[in-house]
Design an enzyme around this catalytic site. Structure first.
Site, PDB file in Angstrom:
ATOM      1  N   GLU A  85       0.827  -1.218   0.000  1.00  0.00           N
ATOM      2  CA  GLU A  85       0.000   0.000   0.000  1.00  0.00           C
ATOM      3  C   GLU A  85       0.855   1.259   0.000  1.00  0.00           C
ATOM      4  OE1 GLU A  85      -3.382   2.185   2.773  1.00  0.00           O
ATOM      5  OE2 GLU A  85      -3.184   0.005   2.833  1.00  0.00           O
ATOM      6  N   LYS A 280      -7.262  -0.470  11.511  1.00  0.00           N
ATOM      7  CA  LYS A 280      -6.673  -0.955  10.254  1.00  0.00           C
ATOM      8  C   LYS A 280      -5.432  -0.141   9.924  1.00  0.00           C
ATOM      9  CE  LYS A 280      -6.039  -1.017   5.610  1.00  0.00           C
ATOM     10  NZ  LYS A 280      -5.194  -0.100   4.805  1.00  0.00           N
ATOM     11  N   ASP A 296       4.187 -14.181  11.767  1.00  0.00           N
ATOM     12  CA  ASP A 296       2.865 -14.574  11.294  1.00  0.00           C
ATOM     13  C   ASP A 296       1.880 -13.422  11.480  1.00  0.00           C
ATOM     14  OD1 ASP A 296       0.384 -15.685  10.822  1.00  0.00           O
ATOM     15  OD2 ASP A 296       0.764 -17.517  11.961  1.00  0.00           O
ATOM     16  N   HIS A 393      -2.294  10.851   0.669  1.00  0.00           N
ATOM     17  CA  HIS A 393      -2.370   9.485   0.146  1.00  0.00           C
ATOM     18  C   HIS A 393      -2.330   9.468  -1.379  1.00  0.00           C
ATOM     19  CE1 HIS A 393      -3.455   5.258  -0.140  1.00  0.00           C
ATOM     20  NE2 HIS A 393      -4.407   5.602  -0.993  1.00  0.00           N
TER      21      HIS A 393
END
Length: 439
Positions: A85, A280, A296, A393
């Site tokens: 991202e 998130k 993991d 962004h």
């Protein structure tokens, strides 16, 4: 119609490529070329990657980046991040630079306890089971000595085995709730091996326990498995500074900015829809470091999101306050991770990432990962309460849009320069690109 295939795992890599492309792609040769382009020319390295998982066809690349200037407990770090991202690494770097001049990040490991459980069904008298457990508990430890010997020599091992009555939730359901210390290893294989031995000892002991009748002797072990919810394997990371040293990209006063940050966190604490997106963003930073260091990320994600809902409602993982003219921003997250075992000694980039971080212990890596999450959240909130999230962004995402449009290098240069002074929405980029092409 494609038919099921028998023995796919026994096919050679070339045969697997032939089968998947012939049966599931429109242009088999083109698909094969795409898959082969991502093979490593170093055959030894490629073989290593092929053997990480089963039925490997090729490698799936993620960018491996660096976020520099992280001052953590007065030590300077450059943090490796593996993520697809755009803007994540830039945001982390910007937050690191911001706090570098304000004392940096302070971290504390609050606990390192891992958890595993043996889930079993018992339909007899509960008091008898309690007596049985007290009698067999020493044997649970002793029967696992061959498994725990090396870990115990290093200072880890089993810390407690307890019996839990869960019959209020599910008929006849009990569990052995077990805790462990696994030091620099994440410890999944160690814990699961111990738990399977506990299960065997439990079943065998029940068959020979004199107080049990015939039915009570037949304890049914449903499963023995570690838990990825580790609320006592916890780390805290925080930043603070006087309000007059705080600013939000030049928009408003430092005090206004501080209050907006606090309110943004408060909203994420009480509104689950916002909390999910809020967290998130935190995981953007955490997962990127987890991936780069060969840990993991699915286990970490599951444990952290469960922790975010520990009080009965999904809520913010970060906290903020203004007190005595000081702004404070912090996070507490459970992180069961390791720096030995798994991919840490196999994947060359993982080994390099750990080297860049100074070959940290598991506790040190917990602190670094928590800082990455906190930095990411600070950067996101700072944008949200000032200029908005899209301005920064989209500028970082600009190159992805131009690549999708098939822009040449010359066009990329001109349009990058253009959007330094203009808002880069997707439609604005398409319009500017088409206008440039026509000219």
């Amino acid at each position: 119609m494609t038919k099921p295939i028998e023995g796919f795992s026994k096919l050679t890599k070339a045969e697997k490529l032939d089968w998947i492309t012939a049966n599931y792609t429109e242009n088999p040769e083109a698909a094969k070329n795409v898959l082969k382009r991502y093979w490593n020319t170093d055959k030894t390295l490629q073989r290593l990657h092929d053997e990480f998982i089963e039925n490997t066809l090729t490698n799936y690349y993620l960018p491996f980046g660096i976020a520099p200037n992280f001052l953590i407990n007065d030590r300077l770090y450059a943090i490796p991040m593996a993520i697809e991202e755009s803007s994540v690494v830039a945001a982390a770097s910007k937050a690191a630079k911001f706090w570098l001049k304000r004392g940096g990040f302070k971290t504390t490991v609050l606990g390192t306890e891992k958890i595993g459980q043996v889930h079993f069904i018992y339909s007899g008298n509960t008091e008898k089971l309690i007596v049985f457990f007290k009698e067999i508990k020493p044997k649970l430890y002793s029967d696992a000595v061959s498994i725990t010997k090396n870990m115990k020599q290093r200072g880890g091992g089993i810390t407690e085995i307890g019996l839990r009555d869960k019959t209020d939730s599910l008929a006849n359901y009990y569990q052995l709730h077990c805790t462990f210390q696994t030091l620099d290893a994440m410890g999944a294989n160690f814990i699961n091996s111990c738990l399977e031995q506990f299960a065997a000892t439990l079943k065998e002991g029940a068959r020979d326990f004199p107080a049990f009748n015939g039915e009570e002797r037949n304890i049914e072990v449903v499963m023995a498995i570690l838990s990825n919810y580790v609320p006592n394997c916890l780390v805290r990371a925080e930043v603070s500074c006087p309000i007059d040293e705080l600013h939000g990209d030049g928009t408003g006063s430092s005090e206004d900015f501080a209050q907006k940050m606090v309110r943004a966190v408060e909203i994420a604490k009480v509104e689950p829809h916002r909390a999910v997106t809020h967290n998130k963003g935190i995981m953007n930073g955490i997962d990127a470091v987890i991936l780069a260091t060969g840990n993991d990320f699915r286990a970490v994600e599951a444990g952290i999101h469960a922790y975010a809902a520990k009080d009965g409602q999904y809520s913010s993982l970060t906290h903020a306050e203004v007190k005595d003219s000081t702004f404070r921003f912090w996070i507490e997250v459970p992180l069961a991770i390791g720096t030995v075992g798994g991919l840490t000694t196999l994947h060359p980039l993982v080994k390099l990432a750990l080297e860049v971080l100074g070959k940290p212990s598991a506790e040190e890596l917990m602190q670094i990962v928590a800082v990455a999450g906190l930095a990411q959240n600070f950067a996101a909130l700072r944008s949200l309460v000032t200029t908005g999230i899209q301005e920064g962004h989209m500028k970082m995402h600009l190159m992805n849009v131009l690549n999708q449009l098939g822009a040449t290098e010359a066009e990329k240069t001109k349009l990058t320069e253009h959007f330094k002074k203009n808002v880069a929405t997707h439609s604005a980029v398409v319009t500017a690109f088409e206008k440039l092409r026509k000219s």
